[in-house]
Design a protein around this motif. Structure first.
Motif, PDB file in Angstrom:
ATOM      1  N   LEU A  50     -22.268  43.155  41.550  1.00  0.00           N
ATOM      2  CA  LEU A  50     -23.603  43.189  41.877  1.00  0.00           C
ATOM      3  C   LEU A  50     -24.225  41.749  42.006  1.00  0.00           C
ATOM      4  O   LEU A  50     -25.008  41.497  43.008  1.00  0.00           O
ATOM      5  N   ASN A  51     -23.569  40.776  41.624  1.00  0.00           N
ATOM      6  CA  ASN A  51     -23.849  39.280  41.642  1.00  0.00           C
ATOM      7  C   ASN A  51     -23.619  38.763  43.115  1.00  0.00           C
ATOM      8  O   ASN A  51     -23.979  38.075  43.812  1.00  0.00           O
ATOM      9  N   ALA A  52     -22.434  39.363  43.516  1.00  0.00           N
ATOM     10  CA  ALA A  52     -21.841  39.059  44.681  1.00  0.00           C
ATOM     11  C   ALA A  52     -22.895  39.721  46.054  1.00  0.00           C
ATOM     12  O   ALA A  52     -23.031  39.186  47.211  1.00  0.00           O
ATOM     13  N   PHE A  53     -23.404  40.856  45.535  1.00  0.00           N
ATOM     14  CA  PHE A  53     -24.300  41.436  46.372  1.00  0.00           C
ATOM     15  C   PHE A  53     -25.423  40.549  46.700  1.00  0.00           C
ATOM     16  O   PHE A  53     -25.947  40.174  48.131  1.00  0.00           O
ATOM     17  N   ASP A  54     -25.913  40.142  45.508  1.00  0.00           N
ATOM     18  CA  ASP A  54     -26.921  39.122  45.789  1.00  0.00           C
ATOM     19  C   ASP A  54     -26.700  37.590  46.637  1.00  0.00           C
ATOM     20  O   ASP A  54     -27.800  37.227  47.271  1.00  0.00           O
ATOM     21  N   THR A  55     -25.444  37.257  46.500  1.00  0.00           N
ATOM     22  CA  THR A  55     -25.179  35.840  47.133  1.00  0.00           C
ATOM     23  C   THR A  55     -24.706  36.059  48.375  1.00  0.00           C
ATOM     24  O   THR A  55     -24.672  35.215  49.338  1.00  0.00           O
ATOM     25  N   ILE A  56     -24.040  37.223  48.635  1.00  0.00           N
ATOM     26  CA  ILE A  56     -23.302  37.452  49.915  1.00  0.00           C
ATOM     27  C   ILE A  56     -23.841  38.443  50.963  1.00  0.00           C
ATOM     28  O   ILE A  56     -24.102  37.949  52.100  1.00  0.00           O
ATOM     29  N   VAL A  57     -24.547  39.526  50.401  1.00  0.00           N
ATOM     30  CA  VAL A  57     -25.450  40.501  51.415  1.00  0.00           C
ATOM     31  C   VAL A  57     -26.963  40.187  51.439  1.00  0.00           C
ATOM     32  O   VAL A  57     -27.067  40.120  52.666  1.00  0.00           O
ATOM     33  N   VAL A  58     -27.327  40.003  50.357  1.00  0.00           N
ATOM     34  CA  VAL A  58     -28.830  39.843  50.584  1.00  0.00           C
ATOM     35  C   VAL A  58     -29.372  38.793  51.269  1.00  0.00           C
ATOM     36  O   VAL A  58     -30.286  38.939  52.297  1.00  0.00           O
ATOM     37  N   PRO A  59     -28.702  37.597  51.605  1.00  0.00           N
ATOM     38  CA  PRO A  59     -29.224  36.385  52.246  1.00  0.00           C
ATOM     39  C   PRO A  59     -28.883  36.948  54.005  1.00  0.00           C
ATOM     40  O   PRO A  59     -29.664  36.313  55.037  1.00  0.00           O
ATOM     41  N   HIS A  60     -28.201  38.021  54.422  1.00  0.00           N
ATOM     42  CA  HIS A  60     -27.849  38.406  55.634  1.00  0.00           C
ATOM     43  C   HIS A  60     -28.369  39.667  55.793  1.00  0.00           C
ATOM     44  O   HIS A  60     -28.288  40.493  57.009  1.00  0.00           O
ATOM     45  N   ALA A  61     -29.154  40.291  55.014  1.00  0.00           N
ATOM     46  CA  ALA A  61     -29.940  41.648  55.223  1.00  0.00           C
ATOM     47  C   ALA A  61     -30.609  41.737  56.423  1.00  0.00           C
ATOM     48  O   ALA A  61     -30.586  42.934  57.190  1.00  0.00           O
ATOM     49  N   GLY A  62     -31.385  40.879  56.848  1.00  0.00           N
ATOM     50  CA  GLY A  62     -32.250  40.973  57.955  1.00  0.00           C
ATOM     51  C   GLY A  62     -31.370  40.974  59.241  1.00  0.00           C
ATOM     52  O   GLY A  62     -31.905  41.031  60.429  1.00  0.00           O
ATOM     53  N   ALA A  63     -30.001  40.680  59.248  1.00  0.00           N
ATOM     54  CA  ALA A  63     -29.235  40.377  60.414  1.00  0.00           C
ATOM     55  C   ALA A  63     -28.438  41.873  60.619  1.00  0.00           C
ATOM     56  O   ALA A  63     -27.571  41.869  61.498  1.00  0.00           O
ATOM     57  N   LEU A  64     -28.661  42.628  59.546  1.00  0.00           N
ATOM     58  CA  LEU A  64     -27.702  43.943  59.606  1.00  0.00           C
ATOM     59  C   LEU A  64     -28.351  44.762  60.562  1.00  0.00           C
ATOM     60  O   LEU A  64     -29.580  45.385  60.096  1.00  0.00           O
TER      61      LEU A  64
END
Length: 415
Positions: free
Chosen positions: A225-239
């Protein structure tokens, strides 16, 4: 969908037997092949609905008789979206069940019910049943559908269905074809807040991750869940976003198993016999359709096809490589994919732990069923995000060069 809704889906599973459902269907549908033969009805596995296989009296047609749980039955927009997606996939040569129209709708397709000004539902009728849950055991209406029967077997690993690298790439390619077909699909009923949507994985932290008693397991879940915050969330707008099937696991993908001919079984000394070949041929269960990131389609599938594998990362690589043959991912989607695969596993095992906490009598059994999920998660975390991404990239590039299938495993060994 909240934690309360998740609990209600199980509590409001329909309480009915095959005879009552067959009688209701025969009263409300006129089907190709005639009336349903009650003696042919047999119950199928289902998470929170009630499904029956049945044949017509003349034996020429087979159907799935589906009684929806109480939560979905109260959401006509979602039911409409499911129907629309099944028909859309059929039109785009992706085999899916076909919802059969009710007698009441045959002359009113696309019309408006003058009483309440709502669209006529052309494939759903409502059966009054007593169910548990928030209504305290009182009678409620459950949506009933009749779906055409798709021949085939589920893609679950078995003696007949081997999860070879070739098979996994074929499944991935099939799912890539489905994802491509869904780029032209839209429906407001799929625009919903769904707990099982990977976009919402942070919401499993409480109360679901809190229900995990094993300290190592809880640490793994929180790390993901922490990896989701650091790896996925910052790129959410580009998905990229769109409507996905959302649950292409090995219970929902159908395969055709082709057996070797008699001649193939007479092989020369020292040669191995020809094994049955399984080929994807259909997709089932549209209960989790949702508007989400498109990369979640393959992330969800990969999570489930990794379960029970000797090397779950290699299984994911083969599946994703096949998927990209028909639905290429962007560089950003490739970057976040390993984390999203693990997010789906965390969602599954966390909700399993929560269910076990609510059912102490079956807690030991329910936790045992979660073991493959924890094993896959542990292996993926041990490999690490960077190497996980390297494996996926190496497999994709090897496939583009035309190298033999299965090279991913050899790459890992040499690494």
């Amino acid at each position: 969908m909240s934690a309360d809704d998740e609990a209600r889906r199980k509590l409001e599973k329909p309480r009915c037997d095959a005879a009552a459902v067959v009688a209701f269907v025969n009263a409300n549908w006129t089907l190709p092949g005639g009336a349903i033969d009650a003696s042919s009805a047999s119950e199928l596995n289902s998470y929170d609905d009630r499904n029956f296989y049945a044949r017509t009296e003349d034996g020429t047609h087979a159907y799935t008789l589906k009684v929806h749980n109480g939560v979905e039955s109260a959401r006509p927009g979602l039911l409409s979206a499911q129907t629309a997606m099944m028909r859309h996939l059929q039109k785009h040569n992706v085999p899916a069940p076909v919802p059969m129209r009710t007698n009441a709708s045959l002359n009113f397709i696309g019309s408006i019910n003058e009483k309440n000004k709502s669209p006529v539902r052309d494939d759903v009728a409502y059966l009054e049943l007593t169910s548990g849950g928030s209504n305290g055991g009182r009678a409620r209406l459950h949506a009933v559908r009749v779906l055409s029967w798709l021949p085939g077997e589920i893609a679950e690993r078995s003696k007949r269905v081997k999860h070879t690298p070739e098979f996994l790439r074929d499944v991935g390619a099939f799912l890539g074809t489905m994802a491509k077909a869904l780029t032209s699909f839209s429906h407001p009923g799929a625009e919903r807040d769904h707990l099982w949507d990977n976009k919402n994985v942070k919401r499993v932290r409480s109360p679901f991750v809190d229900a995990i008693k094993d300290s190592e397991h809880k640490r793994i879940a929180l790390d993901v869940l922490n990896a989701f915050d650091t790896i996925v969330v910052p790129h959410a707008g580009a998905l990229r976003s769109g409507i996905a099937h959302g649950d292409a696991n090995d219970q929902n993908v159908l395969v055709t198993v082709i057996h070797p001919s008699v001649a193939d079984e007479f092989f020369a000394p020292g040669q191995k016999p020809v094994a049955p070949k399984a080929t994807p041929c259909g997709i089932l269960d549209f209960g989790d359709i949702v508007h989400t990131w498109r990369v979640n389609e393959i992330a969800v599938a990969a999570a489930y096809f990794a379960l029970g594998a000797e090397d779950p990362v290699a299984n994911v690589a083969e599946l994703v490589t096949g998927f990209e043959r028909n639905f290429p991912l962007t560089q950003t989607e490739r970057r976040v994919l390993p984390t999203l695969v693990m997010c789906r596993l965390v969602c599954s095992v966390s909700l399993g732990a929560y269910s076990a906490s609510l059912d102490p009598a079956n807690e030991a059994y329910l936790l045992l069923t979660q073991k493959p999920g924890w094993a896959a998660l542990r292996r993926m975390r041990d490999v690490g995000d960077e190497t996980f991404r390297d494996v996926l990239e190496a497999s994709r590039e090897a496939d583009a060069r035309g190298e033999p299938v299965g090279g991913t495993t050899r790459w890992i060994e040499t690494r």
